[in-house]
Design an enzyme around this catalytic site. Sequence first.
Site, mmCIF file in Angstrom:
data_model
loop_
_atom_site.group_PDB
_atom_site.id
_atom_site.type_symbol
_atom_site.label_atom_id
_atom_site.label_comp_id
_atom_site.label_asym_id
_atom_site.label_seq_id
_atom_site.Cartn_x
_atom_site.Cartn_y
_atom_site.Cartn_z
ATOM 1 N N THR A 280 0.844 -1.195 0.000
ATOM 2 C CA THR A 280 0.000 0.000 0.000
ATOM 3 C C THR A 280 0.875 1.239 0.000
ATOM 4 O O THR A 280 1.846 1.327 0.751
ATOM 5 C CB THR A 280 -0.937 0.032 1.224
ATOM 6 O OG1 THR A 280 -1.806 -1.098 1.175
ATOM 7 C CG2 THR A 280 -1.784 1.297 1.215
ATOM 8 N N PHE A 282 1.095 5.213 0.707
ATOM 9 C CA PHE A 282 0.464 6.278 1.480
ATOM 10 C C PHE A 282 1.072 7.624 1.075
ATOM 11 O O PHE A 282 2.266 7.708 0.764
ATOM 12 C CB PHE A 282 0.694 6.067 2.982
ATOM 13 C CG PHE A 282 0.005 4.858 3.548
ATOM 14 C CD1 PHE A 282 -1.189 4.978 4.239
ATOM 15 C CD2 PHE A 282 0.564 3.591 3.412
ATOM 16 C CE1 PHE A 282 -1.815 3.856 4.784
ATOM 17 C CE2 PHE A 282 -0.049 2.470 3.939
ATOM 18 C CZ PHE A 282 -1.246 2.603 4.624
#
Length: 397
Positions: A280, A282
């Site tokens: 992921t 960010f």
Amino acid sequence: MAASHIWVSPLRPHSNVGVSDLGLRRCVDLRCNWDLERLPRWECCCLSVLAQRAITPVEDEKPLIPQVETSEAIDQVQNTQSRGFHKDLNLLPKPLSATDLFSSPRNGAKVRVAYQGMPGAYGEAAALKAYPKCETVPCEEFEAAFKAVELWLVDKAVLPIENSVGGSIHRNYDLLLRHRLHIVGEVQMIVNHCLLGLPGVQKEELKRVLSHPQALDQCDMILTKLGVVRVSTDDTAGAAQMVAASGERDSGVIASDRAADIYGLNILLEKIQDDDDNITRFLILAREPIIPGTDRPHKTSIVFTLEEGPGMLFKALAVFASRDINLTKIESRPQRKRPLRVVDDSNKGSARYFDYLFYIDFEASMAEPRAQHALAHLQEFARFLRVLGCYATDTAL
């Protein structure tokens, strides 16, 4: 109705807030002379008391008596070595909501970083990776984190923008355009999902598993094998708190190992995601942009819309290719305020097209002439263009 509590912190003044768009660069300098040292660091205020304050004239207002939760009490819960159930989960920080418009001063000791979710969420881990000594502030929703930065409740926000398995987080793309925050960095994290349960529970006893919808999708194979019912929640750590508080032995959770430590749950299985390379990305958001450099690899993020005409998107992308600038991300989102574009064609009458915004990340610093020339060239085809941020590329996992 019982009174609930929120963690709030008094408003800080703006200082040298820079807002920049390509072709229209303005700097607003707002200065306030407030005595921040006299203000309390954190206050846990009752919502009913805040409501009373809102309707009381300023001249008759009496100071609130702060109900302060000591940091020692919170640390005792988070750092305990016992894997037993935490009976008093109220000692954990409460998430900010989008309506918490009161703020408090910072004491200068730590950077405060907002993230979406409860303590133990992957967003909190990303914030700690970006700022290891920061004070993390949980928020109920993505927009609450944006507002927390704008209102000086926190210094930064760390929010997910895309996942290697689930794709883009469209909500945060839309919020980037709606709010005037700047991207000042990025964090990439490997996501390792764990199956959690109450102490003494075996995985065969589980009848349902709670977690965020993306986490449930990313662990489809193991959940199918277990034959459990999938229950969607707002975030992974919130699901862990729900199971810990309910005490339901037939309920499990997909969350991080940190969530297991915080909420007193046992790890039944580790790394249960279908794809090992589950990463992921960010974004780190701040009120002010950073000064771009050329000493290390940089990435620039922009958003734009195009004029009508054949091959306009091709021409827009060609301004980067012709200067040997690599694109790492392109995302299109409908322009909500103007979803349809009407084009008058004298031969065929009026035609309607969907109107889109294009978000692009490219590998170049705004300090480089080639990046400046590319965006100046892009302006020839764009009806709207905004630089969202220029920041150093994160390559560490």
